[in-house]
Design an enzyme around this catalytic site. Structure first.
Site, PDB file in Angstrom:
ATOM      1  N   GLY A  99      -1.611   3.475  12.331  1.00 43.93           N
ATOM      2  CA  GLY A  99      -2.417   2.341  12.778  1.00 43.93           C
ATOM      3  C   GLY A  99      -3.193   2.730  14.033  1.00 43.93           C
ATOM      4  O   GLY A  99      -2.971   3.798  14.621  1.00 43.93           O
ATOM      5  N   GLY A 100      -4.115   1.876  14.416  1.00 45.31           N
ATOM      6  CA  GLY A 100      -4.803   2.044  15.696  1.00 45.31           C
ATOM      7  C   GLY A 100      -5.865   3.122  15.752  1.00 45.31           C
ATOM      8  O   GLY A 100      -6.271   3.529  16.842  1.00 45.31           O
ATOM      9  N   GLY A 152      -2.052   6.924   7.353  1.00 38.58           N
ATOM     10  CA  GLY A 152      -0.884   7.462   8.046  1.00 38.58           C
ATOM     11  C   GLY A 152      -0.536   6.758   9.351  1.00 38.58           C
ATOM     12  O   GLY A 152       0.624   6.693   9.718  1.00 38.58           O
ATOM     13  N   MET A 174     -10.092   3.237   2.144  1.00 41.04           N
ATOM     14  CA  MET A 174      -9.531   3.622   3.446  1.00 41.04           C
ATOM     15  C   MET A 174     -10.681   3.922   4.395  1.00 41.04           C
ATOM     16  O   MET A 174     -11.538   4.752   4.104  1.00 41.04           O
ATOM     17  CB  MET A 174      -8.635   4.856   3.318  1.00 41.04           C
ATOM     18  N   HIS A 181       0.867  -1.185   0.000  1.00 49.43           N
ATOM     19  CA  HIS A 181       0.000   0.000   0.000  1.00 49.43           C
ATOM     20  C   HIS A 181       0.900   1.231   0.000  1.00 49.43           C
ATOM     21  O   HIS A 181       1.515   1.549   1.023  1.00 49.43           O
ATOM     22  CB  HIS A 181      -0.893  -0.061   1.255  1.00 49.43           C
TER      23      HIS A 181
HETATM   24  C1  DX5 Z   1      -2.914   3.239   7.937  1.00 46.94           C
HETATM   25  C2  DX5 Z   1      -2.471   1.960   7.278  1.00 46.94           C
HETATM   26  C3  DX5 Z   1      -3.067   0.731   7.819  1.00 46.94           C
HETATM   27  C4  DX5 Z   1      -2.847   0.456   9.284  1.00 46.94           C
HETATM   28  C5  DX5 Z   1      -4.124  -0.156   9.783  1.00 46.94           C
HETATM   29  O1  DX5 Z   1      -2.569   4.307   7.153  1.00 46.94           O
HETATM   30  O2  DX5 Z   1      -2.758   2.002   5.888  1.00 46.94           O
HETATM   31  O3  DX5 Z   1      -2.732  -0.411   7.040  1.00 46.94           O
HETATM   32  O4  DX5 Z   1      -1.778  -0.405   9.576  1.00 46.94           O
HETATM   33  O5  DX5 Z   1      -4.018  -0.298  11.151  1.00 46.94           O
HETATM   34  P1  DX5 Z   1      -5.214  -0.738  12.081  1.00 46.94           P
HETATM   35  O6  DX5 Z   1      -5.689  -2.078  11.606  1.00 46.94           O
HETATM   36  O7  DX5 Z   1      -4.582  -0.759  13.428  1.00 46.94           O
HETATM   37  O8  DX5 Z   1      -6.283   0.323  11.957  1.00 46.94           O
HETATM   38 ZN    ZN Z   2      -2.543   0.222   4.640  1.00 46.67          ZN
END
Ligand code: DX5
Ligand code: ZN
Length: 215
Positions: free
Chosen positions: A144-145, A142, A137, A66
């Site tokens: 996680g979490g 940007g 999205m 990604h």
């Molecule tokens: C965020 C990333 C995601 C992220 C998702 O910009 O593209 O791939 O790792 O994390 P979670 O599953 O913790 O929301």
């Molecule tokens: Zn991602």
């Protein structure tokens, strides 16, 4: 459509990244989601080509790359050579979208297009026939979490409806805030590939976390 889980290693422990990938795969994850951030397209920096090249050796499972970078076209070849199986870039990026899709396909890699929460579903419609996957999205890219944005369910439904109308067998992936509560919602909206980062890698029991995504 079978539901696939793409484990986002952004939430893994990088001190033992290979072990984390092996854990995700041995517990049943289908793909490895590899988030590339350039500190420009998104306000964060992650990892890039040399890391992909190394972790590619850990598993035969597909690497789902990604790209959250401003100029994806310039880096397609490097990620393809490093072992990307699917390359997904943003429709908001600074590039010729059709030429970037073609570049990915010419290198024998599957092509995906993704869109930020504020970008309407229609932005990807002109390209649906040429790509393998749309990544919706479900948080701002940007980090996680973050918490899942419920408003995105309608976008998933619209893209699935459009794909069905044109007879396109399209993977629809969702990324951000996917857990045991949000997974049923995105699946019934039409998503079939679930990215999961913090929910999987911070889980006390990864088997029940995975089971809850597939339930
Ligand atoms: C965020 C990333 C995601 C992220 C998702 O910009 O593209 O791939 O790792 O994390 P979670 O599953 O913790 O929301
Ligand atoms: Zn991602």
């Amino acid at each position: 459509m079978k539901t696939l889980i793409s484990a986002s290693i952004l939430s893994a422990d990088f001190a033992c990244l290979g072990d984390e990938i092996n854990k995700a795969v041995s517990h049943g994850c289908d793909w490895i989601h590899f988030d590339v951030m350039d500190g420009h397209f998104v306000p964060n920096i992650s990892y890039g080509v040399p890391v992909l090249k190394s972790v590619k050796k850990c598993t035969d499972k597909p690497f789902d790359v990604h790209l959250m970078i401003s100029k994806p076209f310039d880096y397609i070849e490097a990620f393809a050579n490093a072992g990307a199986d699917i390359i997904t870039f943003h429709v908001e990026a600074e590039c010729d979208i059709a030429a970037t899709i073609q570049r990915i396909k010419d290198l024998g890699v599957k092509a995906g297009l993704t869109l930020k929460p504020a970008t309407p579903a229609e932005a990807v419609y002109p390209y649906l026939n040429d790509i393998d996957m749309v990544l919706v999205m479900t948080v701002e890219p940007g980090f996680g979490g973050q918490s899942f944005m419920t408003d995105m369910l309608e976008k998933i439904q619209s893209i699935r409806k459009k794909a069905d109308e044109i007879g396109k067998d399209l993977d629809i992936e969702v990324d951000g805030g996917i857990d045991g509560n949000t997974a049923p919602l995105v699946k019934s909206a039409g998503a079939n590939v679930l990215v999961s980062g913090s929910y999987l890698f911070k889980a006390k029991d990864i088997d029940s976390a995975i089971a809850s995504l597939l339930a």
